[in-house]
Design a protein around this motif. Structure first.
Motif, PDB file in Angstrom:
ATOM      1  N   UNK A 170       0.828  -1.207   0.000  1.00 16.56           N
ATOM      2  CA  UNK A 170       0.000   0.000   0.000  1.00 16.56           C
ATOM      3  C   UNK A 170       0.865   1.260   0.000  1.00 16.56           C
ATOM      4  N   UNK A 171       0.254   2.326  -0.459  1.00 22.08           N
ATOM      5  CA  UNK A 171       0.954   3.616  -0.499  1.00 22.08           C
ATOM      6  C   UNK A 171       0.192   4.647   0.322  1.00 22.08           C
ATOM      7  N   UNK A 172       0.928   5.471   1.014  1.00 21.18           N
ATOM      8  CA  UNK A 172       0.335   6.535   1.828  1.00 21.18           C
ATOM      9  C   UNK A 172       1.014   7.856   1.485  1.00 21.18           C
ATOM     10  N   UNK A 173       0.265   8.918   1.684  1.00 24.03           N
ATOM     11  CA  UNK A 173       0.844  10.251   1.440  1.00 24.03           C
ATOM     12  C   UNK A 173       0.557  11.164   2.626  1.00 24.03           C
ATOM     13  N   UNK A 174       1.573  11.894   2.995  1.00 22.55           N
ATOM     14  CA  UNK A 174       1.435  12.934   4.016  1.00 22.55           C
ATOM     15  C   UNK A 174       1.846  14.249   3.359  1.00 22.55           C
ATOM     16  N   UNK A 175       1.002  15.280   3.433  1.00 21.23           N
ATOM     17  CA  UNK A 175       1.313  16.542   2.745  1.00 21.23           C
ATOM     18  C   UNK A 175       2.367  17.330   3.505  1.00 21.23           C
ATOM     19  N   UNK A 176       2.839  18.430   2.924  1.00 22.50           N
ATOM     20  CA  UNK A 176       3.693  19.324   3.714  1.00 22.50           C
ATOM     21  C   UNK A 176       2.917  19.823   4.931  1.00 22.50           C
ATOM     22  N   UNK A 177       3.602  19.949   6.048  1.00 19.20           N
ATOM     23  CA  UNK A 177       2.954  20.422   7.273  1.00 19.20           C
ATOM     24  C   UNK A 177       3.758  21.590   7.839  1.00 19.20           C
ATOM     25  N   UNK A 178       3.055  22.505   8.459  1.00 19.31           N
ATOM     26  CA  UNK A 178       3.705  23.677   9.040  1.00 19.31           C
ATOM     27  C   UNK A 178       3.696  23.602  10.567  1.00 19.31           C
ATOM     28  N   UNK A 179       4.839  23.948  11.169  1.00 20.85           N
ATOM     29  CA  UNK A 179       4.952  23.915  12.632  1.00 20.85           C
ATOM     30  C   UNK A 179       3.988  24.906  13.275  1.00 20.85           C
ATOM     31  N   UNK A 180       3.961  26.102  12.742  1.00 21.39           N
ATOM     32  CA  UNK A 180       3.088  27.170  13.243  1.00 21.39           C
ATOM     33  C   UNK A 180       3.029  27.280  14.767  1.00 21.39           C
ATOM     34  N   UNK A 181       4.168  27.491  15.431  1.00 18.27           N
ATOM     35  CA  UNK A 181       4.086  27.831  16.853  1.00 18.27           C
ATOM     36  C   UNK A 181       3.297  29.124  17.005  1.00 18.27           C
ATOM     37  N   UNK A 182       2.642  29.292  18.147  1.00 19.70           N
ATOM     38  CA  UNK A 182       1.792  30.483  18.277  1.00 19.70           C
ATOM     39  C   UNK A 182       2.606  31.770  18.273  1.00 19.70           C
ATOM     40  N   UNK A 183       3.824  31.722  18.785  1.00 21.11           N
ATOM     41  CA  UNK A 183       4.660  32.923  18.705  1.00 21.11           C
ATOM     42  C   UNK A 183       5.428  32.897  17.392  1.00 21.11           C
ATOM     43  N   UNK A 184       5.192  33.867  16.510  1.00 23.45           N
ATOM     44  CA  UNK A 184       5.963  33.895  15.272  1.00 23.45           C
ATOM     45  C   UNK A 184       7.449  34.091  15.574  1.00 23.45           C
ATOM     46  N   UNK A 350       6.347   8.594   9.394  1.00 24.26           N
ATOM     47  CA  UNK A 350       6.708   7.196   9.180  1.00 24.26           C
ATOM     48  C   UNK A 350       5.800   6.245   9.930  1.00 24.26           C
ATOM     49  N   UNK A 351       5.483   6.588  11.161  1.00 17.87           N
ATOM     50  CA  UNK A 351       4.611   5.714  11.947  1.00 17.87           C
ATOM     51  C   UNK A 351       3.153   5.849  11.515  1.00 17.87           C
ATOM     52  N   UNK A 352       2.790   6.972  10.902  1.00 20.24           N
ATOM     53  CA  UNK A 352       1.446   7.016  10.303  1.00 20.24           C
ATOM     54  C   UNK A 352       1.345   5.907   9.262  1.00 20.24           C
ATOM     55  N   UNK A 353       2.349   5.819   8.400  1.00 17.67           N
ATOM     56  CA  UNK A 353       2.292   4.848   7.308  1.00 17.67           C
ATOM     57  C   UNK A 353       2.444   3.414   7.836  1.00 17.67           C
ATOM     58  N   UNK A 354       3.454   3.200   8.652  1.00 13.44           N
ATOM     59  CA  UNK A 354       3.710   1.838   9.136  1.00 13.44           C
ATOM     60  C   UNK A 354       2.532   1.309   9.951  1.00 13.44           C
ATOM     61  N   UNK A 355       2.029   2.127  10.854  1.00  7.65           N
ATOM     62  CA  UNK A 355       0.964   1.655  11.738  1.00  7.65           C
ATOM     63  C   UNK A 355      -0.382   1.536  11.017  1.00  7.65           C
ATOM     64  N   UNK A 356      -0.545   2.274   9.933  1.00  4.94           N
ATOM     65  CA  UNK A 356      -1.737   2.069   9.102  1.00  4.94           C
ATOM     66  C   UNK A 356      -1.614   0.743   8.364  1.00  4.94           C
ATOM     67  N   UNK A 357      -0.415   0.476   7.856  1.00  2.00           N
ATOM     68  CA  UNK A 357      -0.203  -0.773   7.113  1.00  2.00           C
ATOM     69  C   UNK A 357      -0.349  -1.981   8.025  1.00  2.00           C
ATOM     70  N   UNK A 358       0.130  -1.854   9.250  1.00  2.00           N
ATOM     71  CA  UNK A 358      -0.029  -2.965  10.201  1.00  2.00           C
ATOM     72  C   UNK A 358      -1.515  -3.233  10.437  1.00  2.00           C
ATOM     73  N   UNK A 359      -2.295  -2.151  10.521  1.00  2.00           N
ATOM     74  CA  UNK A 359      -3.741  -2.316  10.695  1.00  2.00           C
ATOM     75  C   UNK A 359      -4.355  -3.006   9.467  1.00  2.00           C
ATOM     76  N   UNK A 360      -3.871  -2.637   8.310  1.00  2.00           N
ATOM     77  CA  UNK A 360      -4.381  -3.275   7.089  1.00  2.00           C
ATOM     78  C   UNK A 360      -4.034  -4.766   7.077  1.00  2.00           C
TER      79      UNK A 360
END
Lengths: 697, 328, 204
Positions: A170-184, A350-360
């Motif tokens: 299976x293939x999984x995708x995670x988009x770019x993510x922003x840290x966005x701490x509340x203090x710029x 990485x664990x999003x993908x691995x742990x989803x695959x384990x569930x599958x």
């Protein structure tokens, strides 16, 4: 005295709390030295090319404008290992959002107006900014973030996979993510009498000092960097970022103090982001679930300024026993802003993908996902063959299952309906490595009974002042109320950053050692203490950085219950529960907050957060807090965080593992697995927004 | 933001005269959108006429049974007003579905009608945008257009109207009351906002210098029920991917009145006349409601990233209308 | 229907800003004006650039840096203050437009009528519940909570309020109500569950 020795672990209220709830706590841009100026960057609007012309006349003509720094007028910088800091040194534009000028004015309003009035034209070159179209150009780097080898191969994984009776590919995708701490990201910089005083929003001010000293050709002793309170960082303030260099340039150029804070849109392109990752997971097992092959291949992007490779296949080297395995990274250098650390780099996607695959795989086997994980529990770390210093993953899964009521779960997907809603539950494992770095610290016993701990730790919200006082009190055998902690300035003993879930271990180790040394001195001391007290110092170089004979990781388990509106595709998390094995928990109250906070960010990763690259301009489009959806109050249910007692003598004197990141690891997978359990549909691309879920049902 | 002059108007006449229909003048209401856009450089007024202290801040029942909402009534006061909660739940719910408690305390009724699109390309001075700079092109058409229009867009603009309130106003046949240099006039809410056509720089039919003074809500048919439902990417504090405002009145199981409007799909709140026509006189069933909704959405033309909006809006409207028809 | 009970009172159903319909004193074309306002019960007279937001006035001119700048565009709530008792985003309010108003910031919460002069109960509850980590959103959360509690007391509904609830009584604050009403205050540290607990402590 022994009665005080249980300060460690106690749920003590955070010491800076009162300053934070009264508004007295000062952050980097809340110092206003007399005569302070304001700086506002002008950033590139193209993805690749050169500045063709830069006209500052209109800007200079505006009232209250002092000057506009350009690549022609900006101070020349010394060398740095970090190419993202070489701002305003030439006309080259390596990505959208790169600084091309800085407006400086007497007021913040005038600085913004001046920046807007700078006219820039570009000679553009063809660019590629979207991962996916370029995967063919991806190369295997020498190493991924953290110094991990890009590729690791054990046995013959492809053959074993092909021969396995039960397979998931299976293939999984995670988009770019922003840290966005509340203090710029922001800084206030003051050049005065050949000295540089910097208030920076940073996770580690000692590195800021050494880098600024190099860039501006100063001895480190002439640079002071203060980060007393930091409004979150999540990795994006882990090393100096361009804002502090720009502010220092502006101050050097004008001879006056300068304040600079990045706007939300600017910071998403200047302070790093989590790079998008594409995952291919192949799991092959026997009919009873015993893994024969684990193959995790990751493709990601980096910029052309600096190589950063999200080490997303690395957790598969740690998690499960298998007959063979391949973990591999490829990276495409694109015309994009430079990615960097974001909370649990590598582990989170990485664990999003691995742990989803384990569930599958569990679904394919008709096996309970907790049982599947238990069956593949390794005796030693699969990749290195090292023994674990401690590993209580299965205990976390079982304890979580007990608390969550997992035993009553009907594994069949798509059958629990409440009106328009379908509900389901999911589980996923979590892991994060034990990291620790050398640190210095001093502890002083004063005649009045006060003990003062000094270490340049940074409190990014973890409660470092509090936990370090607990460490000292415990090691000294005194009451924690007699300990004062001084942190947040390079004027204090040198210390590593608050990052990699390593801060408390690193600083605490030095504080512990200094405290024990002081306790020894106090035992030998007779008569009253000298007026300045007795001071002991420690430097854990040589001990904290010693290579361990053990594989050292924290583990955990996440459980989620979700409801999915089948009419609209909206997903609501109704319950989140985490159980962790993290060595000794040093402050039950602040640790709980960190675990919960990590899970909330994991919830955002699962449901709401998506960075988008505009293909035409290479910009992160809609990246401000209106367009990029970090979770709001209404998204977040009551969340439970628990831990099991874990004793591990191979860590540090406190016996603690890091806790700042493990909460985000696996949370997205637990939620995704719950969505599958609710709907019967497997979504393999994050986030699970209504468009995707509604379309998939 | 460039230096700007400021005048606090004491009367509608004073406001209109201070504005004078000049392109460089703007009325300042709650400021939640105007100040935001001034910081981005999208709005560059030289004159601000502050109208927040005009005596237009009450909600009042009229002799004919309609309700008049003053233009400077804050969103939170509008949503909380007993007349609105009791008679126009769809209006109250729409307002409360938007923004945050703080923003609703600031934003005015008139300002809500005049807020600009949240298209990220419109907000970014470096991107081509016909709405911001006529003739410069539209970067969104080929860009990231996940949030953009599927109905009524043009080759010049694919932006959506971001308001929740306006969707409800369209569904209840509200009327916008305007004062201007040429005197007062009224415009039906459904005609107040425009489709982009080849002049996307014009969001509405408001004329230079005109000031919204009130919104008039006609009495709904006796026994009518109404509801607003919005889908967004987080549970609160986000703009709509799609939303539906609906008013239904049934007699003896037959639909006698229907007012249906979509949000998030078009350059203006999208009054679903085809759906309404298909519903009138019918005894609603899940199938008939679904058919009526599809009649409206048949003309949708999705862009690369937003085909989901058509089916999402369809199912959302079917859900809302189905649920209303069982309570009516 | 009308009530105007002053800066910290129950806001009632319809709330007006202080009646103040007068043109600014500055001559036509001027780009700055004198304003007079009350900040945490102290009178403030200051000349402001018309572009200056209330937030920048507080932070850069009045040294009241408790109100935070998280986004500067009304997208995060860190700048939330109370103006004439109502919670607002001070980053989108021009300072000149709040001429004559009473502003309460986090620095003044402890001296409002519900407080004991040391801490406001909501501040104490945040400490007890560990309802923050980095602290940067905290002042906004606190001011927002104070404004929100008054709104619910005065019967203002939220989108999750039962539509059949009588319009003339207070709205009971369930966890769901608190979450919805506080959604204009983002917290990246993820302290939300503890914030809800802290608000509930003050409710009960």
């Amino acid at each position: 005295m022994a009665s005080h020795a249980n300060a460690l672990g106690a749920p003590i209220e955070r010491r800076e709390g009162r300053a934070k709830v009264t508004g007295e706590a000062l952050y980097a841009t809340e110092y206003t030295p007399p005569g302070c100026l304001y700086a506002w960057p002008v950033t590139a609007t193209v993805a690749r090319g050169r500045i063709a012309s830069l006209d500052i006349a209109d800007a200079l003509a505006l009232p209250d404008v002092v000057d506009v720094l350009t690549p022609e007028s900006a101070p020349r910088l010394g060398t740095s290992d970090d190419a993202t800091l070489a701002v305003l040194q030439d006309a080259k534009v390596p990505h959208h959002g790169w600084p091309v000028a800085v407006a400086i004015a007497d007021t913040i309003e005038a600085a913004r107006a001046a920046a807007e009035a700078v006219r820039v034209t570009y000679a553009t070159e063809p660019h590629e900014s979207v991962l996916g179209d370029n995967t063919a150009d991806a190369y295997r780097p020498e190493e991924a973030n953290g110094g991990h080898p890009a590729e690791r191969r054990r046995g013959e994984p492809e053959e074993a996979f092909a021969a396995a009776p039960v397979r998931v590919d299976v293939r999984y995708r995670v988009p770019p993510l922003h840290n966005h701490p509340m203090e710029p990201h922001g800084a206030t910089v003051n050049w005065h009498d050949g000295r540089l005083t910097v208030y920076d929003s940073s996770q580690g001010s000692d590195t800021v000092r050494s880098v600024l000293a190099d860039l501006f050709g100063l001895p480190e002793e002439q640079v002071t960097v203060i980060s007393e309170h930091v409004g979150g960082g999540f990795g994006s303030k882990g090393t100096p970022r361009p804002h502090v260099v720009l502010a220092a340039m502006a101050s050097l150029h004008t001879g006056r103090p300068v304040k600079l804070a990045l706007s939300r849109r600017q910071l998403t392109e200047l302070v790093g982001h989590r790079a998008p990752t594409e995952h291919r997971l192949r799991l092959g097992s026997d009919a009873d679930g015993t893994l024969a092959s684990v193959i995790h291949e990751v493709t990601t992007h980096t910029s052309r300024v600096k190589e950063f490779v999200e080490q997303a296949a690395v957790p598969a080297r740690v998690m499960y026993a298998s007959g063979s395995s391949l973990t591999d990274h490829k990276v495409a250098a694109l015309d994009v802003p430079t990615p960097s650390w974001m909370r649990a780099p590598g582990e989170a996607p990485g664990m999003y993908a691995l742990e989803s695959a384990v569930d599958e795989l569990a679904c394919a086997l008709g096996l309970d996902p907790i049982e599947l994980r238990a069956r593949n529990e390794p005796g030693r770390e699969p990749d290195s063959g090292l023994p674990f210093s401690s590993r209580h993953l299965v205990e976390c899964l079982r304890e979580g299952a007990r608390r969550f009521g997992w035993a009553d779960r009907d594994p069949r997907p798509g059958i629990r309906r409440e009106g328009a809603w379908l509900t389901g539950t999911g589980v996923a494992s979590a892991t994060y490595p034990v990291l620790v770095s050398p640190s210095r610290a001093t502890v002083t016993a004063h005649p009045d009974g006060l003990h003062v701990v000094r270490v340049n730790a940074t409190d990014i919200g973890t409660g470092a002042r509090t936990v370090l006082a607990q460490v000292a009190a415990d090691a000294l055998g005194v009451g924690v109320e007699s300990v004062r902690t001084e942190i947040g300035s390079t004027g204090l003993p040198q210390a590593p950053l608050a990052g990699g879930s390593s801060g408390t271990a690193s600083w605490g180790w030095a504080v512990h050692d200094a405290s024990r040394a002081l306790a020894g001195q106090l035992q030998c001391h007779t008569g009253p203490l000298p007026p300045d007290g007795l001071t002991a110092s420690a430097d854990t170089k040589g001990s904290a950085d010693q290579k361990s004979a053990y594989a050292r990781h924290a583990f955990g388990a996440h459980f989620a219950q979700v409801a999915v509106d089948t009419g609209t595709g909206e997903v609501r998390v109704r319950r989140l529960l985490g159980v962790y094995a993290v060595g000794r928990v040093l402050n039950a109250r602040t640790a709980t907050s960190q675990f919960i906070g990590g899970m909330v960010m994991g919830l955002g990763m699962a449901l709401t957060e998506r960075g988008s690259v505009d293909p035409a301009s290479g910009a992160f489009i809609g990246s401000d807090l209106a367009g990029y959806h970090v979770p709001a109050h209404a998204d977040v249910p009551a969340i439970e965080a628990h831990w099991i007692e874990e004793r591990d003598d191979h860590l540090n004197p406190m016996g603690s593992k890091g806790i700042g990141e493990i909460g985000i690891v696996g949370t997205a997978a637990a939620i995704g697995n719950a969505v599958h359990h609710a709907t019967g549909v497997r979504f393999r691309e994050l986030p699970l927004t209504p468009d995707r879920v509604h379309g998939g049902l | 933001m460039k230096p700007v002059s400021y005048l606090r108007a004491g009367s509608v006449e004073e406001a209109a005269s201070a504005h004078g229909g000049r392109t460089e003048a703007r009325y300042l209401g709650g400021g939640t959108n105007l100040v935001d856009l001034m910081k981005l450089g999208v709005e560059r007024p030289e004159v601000l006429v502050d109208i927040t202290r005009l005596p237009l801040d009450d909600v009042r029942e009229q002799p004919d049974g309609s309700v008049r909402v003053g233009a400077t009534v804050r969103n939170s006061d509008l949503a909380a007003h007993p007349l609105i909660r009791e008679r126009y739940p769809v209006v109250s719910q729409a307002v409360l579905s938007g923004a945050s408690g703080q923003l609703r305390n600031m934003a005015t009724t008139g300002g809500n009608l005049l807020q600009r699109t949240r298209c990220a390309y419109f907000q970014d001075l470096a991107k081509a945008c016909n709405k911001r700079v006529p003739g410069s092109g539209c970067a969104a058409i080929e860009g990231v257009n996940h949030d953009h229009a599927v109905l009524g867009h043009s080759p010049h603009c694919v932006a959506t109207n971001p308001s929740d309130l306006c969707v409800a106003l369209a569904a209840v046949d509200a009327v916008v009351e305007l004062a201007g240099p040429g005197g007062g006039r009224t415009v039906p809410a459904t005609e107040f906002h425009r489709l982009p056509g080849d002049q996307p720089e014009l969001d509405t039919v408001i004329r230079p210098g005109e000031l919204i003074t009130a919104v008039l809500l006609p009495a709904l048919p006796h026994g009518a029920v109404s509801h607003y439902r919005k889908v967004r990417e987080r549970a609160s504090y986000a703009f709509a991917l799609a939303s539906v405002a609906a008013v239904l009145q049934l007699e003896d199981g037959e639909i006698r009145h229907a007012g249906v409007a979509f949000g998030g799909l078009a350059h203006r709140p999208w009054r679903a006349r085809r759906t309404e026509a298909a519903l009138l006189g019918t005894r609603p069933s899940p199938e008939s409601v679904a058919r009526a909704v599809e009649a409206e959405l048949a003309e949708a033309v999705p862009l690369r990233d937003n085909a989901y909006k058509v089916t999402l809006a369809r199912d959302l409207a079917t859900q809302v209308l189905g649920s209303l028809s069982t309570t009516a | 229907m009308e009530s105007n009970k002053g800066p910290h009172g129950d806001p009632g159903t319809t709330i007006r800003y202080a009646p103040w319909p007068r043109p600014a004193d500055s001559p036509p074309g001027a780009t700055g004006s004198p304003v007079t306002l009350s900040v945490n019960d102290a009178p403030v007279e200051v000349e402001v650039d018309h572009r200056t937001t209330l937030l920048d006035l507080l932070r850069e001119r009045l040294a009241l840096t408790g109100s935070k700048k998280g986004c500067d565009h009304g997208q995060c709530g860190a700048c939330t203050v109370l103006v004439d008792g109502r919670r607002v985003n001070s980053c989108l309010l021009l300072a000149v437009a709040v001429d004559g108003c009473a502003v309460v910031t986090v620095e003044g919460l402890a001296r409002t009528e519900d407080a004991d002069g040391d801490l406001h109960p909501i501040q104490r509850a945040f400490l007890e519940r560990d309802a923050f980590q980095c602290g940067y959103c905290t002042p906004g959360q606190l001011c927002s909570a104070v404004g929100m509690l008054a709104e619910a007391r005065s019967g203002q509904p939220s989108v999750v309020t039962d539509p059949d609830l009588a319009a003339d009584g207070p709205v009971p604050l369930t966890d769901e109500e608190i979450r919805e009403r506080m959604s204009g205050n983002l917290c990246r540290c993820g302290a939300y569950p503890h914030i809800v607990e802290a608000v509930q402590d003050v409710v009960s």
